[in-house]
Motif scaffolding. Structure first.
Motif, short mmCIF file in Angstrom:
data_model
loop_
_atom_site.label_atom_id
_atom_site.label_comp_id
_atom_site.label_asym_id
_atom_site.label_seq_id
_atom_site.Cartn_x
_atom_site.Cartn_y
_atom_site.Cartn_z
N HIS A 24 58.18 55.93 3.53
CA HIS A 24 58.88 54.59 2.54
C HIS A 24 58.23 54.89 1.45
CE1 HIS A 24 59.02 51.57 5.63
NE2 HIS A 24 58.02 51.41 5.93
N PHE A 25 57.46 56.17 0.77
CA PHE A 25 57.16 56.03 -0.47
C PHE A 25 58.36 57.37 -0.92
CE2 PHE A 25 55.71 60.22 -2.74
CZ PHE A 25 55.42 59.40 -3.65
N CYS A 26 58.40 58.45 -0.18
CA CYS A 26 59.96 59.23 0.26
C CYS A 26 60.86 58.44 -0.18
CB CYS A 26 59.65 60.41 1.16
SG CYS A 26 58.50 61.49 1.20
N ILE A 27 61.00 56.80 0.76
CA ILE A 27 62.44 56.53 0.36
C ILE A 27 62.63 55.84 -0.49
CG2 ILE A 27 63.76 53.91 1.50
CD1 ILE A 27 62.33 55.35 4.35
N GLU A 28 61.58 54.67 -0.74
CA GLU A 28 61.57 54.84 -2.12
C GLU A 28 61.93 55.85 -3.45
OE1 GLU A 28 58.16 52.95 -2.27
OE2 GLU A 28 58.83 50.56 -0.63
N GLU A 29 61.24 57.60 -3.89
CA GLU A 29 61.81 58.23 -4.08
C GLU A 29 63.05 58.19 -4.51
OE1 GLU A 29 59.07 61.24 -5.75
OE2 GLU A 29 58.65 58.68 -6.57
N HIS A 30 63.67 58.57 -3.17
CA HIS A 30 64.97 58.78 -3.02
C HIS A 30 66.20 57.90 -3.97
CE1 HIS A 30 64.79 63.08 -0.92
NE2 HIS A 30 64.20 62.53 -0.07
N GLY A 31 65.53 57.25 -3.57
CA GLY A 31 66.29 55.58 -4.26
C GLY A 31 66.18 55.90 -5.54
N THR A 32 65.46 56.52 -6.40
CA THR A 32 65.26 56.48 -7.22
C THR A 32 66.97 57.61 -8.59
OG1 THR A 32 63.72 58.35 -7.98
CG2 THR A 32 63.16 55.74 -8.45
#
Length: 312
Positions: free
Chosen positions: A251-259
């Protein structure tokens, strides 16, 4: 480049940043000067700092404002009764926030912020241009209320700061659960930091918020795994904890890629390479608690469901 006064010493605070940052580590040798000469050392009002660009100048000036305001708090008789430990806590807290803000930029960070623990403090101490905390002749500092609250914890006699936002770096990324650290994962859960929304920056510093939320999630899910009614036996608890760890970091990486900013380097990898990357970077592989700290209860913002059929 900082301006230099050729005929007389310039006392305009922005000009005087370089001789006063980083601040020196408080000690018994300089504590008297820390307290006595506080009003004679420069402050950096917002109106004197650049409005755009020069992010380092703003971060450093703000750090000086904070530490000087907090020193004033420390030096009030009856607060610490002359003990330098409160001043050391204030110093570490101010520089920790400085490093968090440095890491939140797209530029090169201060070299000391690349280090951790005692190495970081030693680095700042060596670079301090005014170790004796002498005042600037003819200067009277304006009163600038700090933009953050500092609370001294007298139970941490070594001066270690236990403010959760400051302690993010030593706890992210979390280590991969294993049979070697599983007992500590479960036993010391309430002694490792959490990051309430009120303690995370409300804007900017997106990485800090995402990492703090990831820690909150994985710790809450670890607690779920460690309840013996959920998983029976160490192998099942370990399987549950590993799934929780991978899910939180996914989830952290999904949110990182959303920036729109650079993502965490481990999030650029996939599969086992990603997990190995996070595992290698984990600063607390043995899941040790933070001395004197009791974690608040933070309900995770996502539901985790363990799949016992997916245990390797």
């Amino acid at each position: 480049m900082f301006l230099q006064a050729t005929e007389r010493r310039n006392i305009d605070p922005p000009v005087q940043l370089e001789p006063y940052f980083p601040p020196a580590k408080p000690s018994l040798e300089n504590l008297n000067a820390v307290c006595v000469h506080g009003s004679g050392r420069p402050r950096y009002p917002a109106s004197c700092l650049p409005f755009s660009g020069y992010g380092y100048i703003r971060c450093a000036g703000t750090a000086v404002n904070r530490v000087e305001a907090w020193f004033s708090q420390c030096c009030q008789r009856g607060v610490a009764q002359g003990d330098q430990q409160i001043a050391k806590q204030a110093w570490e807290t101010a520089l920790s926030h400085f490093c968090i803000e440095e890491h939140g930029t797209m530029t090169l960070v201060h070299e000391c912020c690349e280090k951790k623990g005692e190495e970081r403090w030693n680095c700042f101490e060596k670079q301090a241009p005014n170790p004796s905390y002498q005042p600037l002749s003819g200067y009277a500092a304006p009163i600038i209320p700090p933009d953050r609250i500092f609370t001294w914890d007298p139970n941490t006699s070594d001066g270690r700061n236990i403010d959760p936002p400051v302690q993010l770096e030593p706890y992210f990324p979390p280590a991969k659960p294993s049979l070697e650290n599983l007992n500590a994962v479960c036993v010391h859960g309430n002694g490792r930091p959490r990051y309430p929304a009120s303690c995370l920056p409300s804007s900017g510093y997106g990485y800090i918020r995402r990492a703090g939320i990831a820690v909150n999630r994985v710790e809450a899910w670890f607690s779920q795994c460690c309840q013996r009614g959920v998983a029976q036996g160490d192998q099942q608890v370990l399987c549950c904890a590993k799934q929780a760890w991978e899910t939180a970091l996914s989830h952290f990486c999904i949110e990182e890629h959303g920036t729109m900013t650079l993502v965490h380097e481990c999030c650029e990898k996939k599969g086992e390479e990603r997990w190995n990357c996070f595992e290698k970077q984990a600063p607390n592989p043995s899941y040790q608690p933070l001395s004197g700290y009791t974690a608040p209860v933070i309900t995770p913002d996502r539901i985790f469901t363990w799949d016992p059929n997916n245990c390797k």
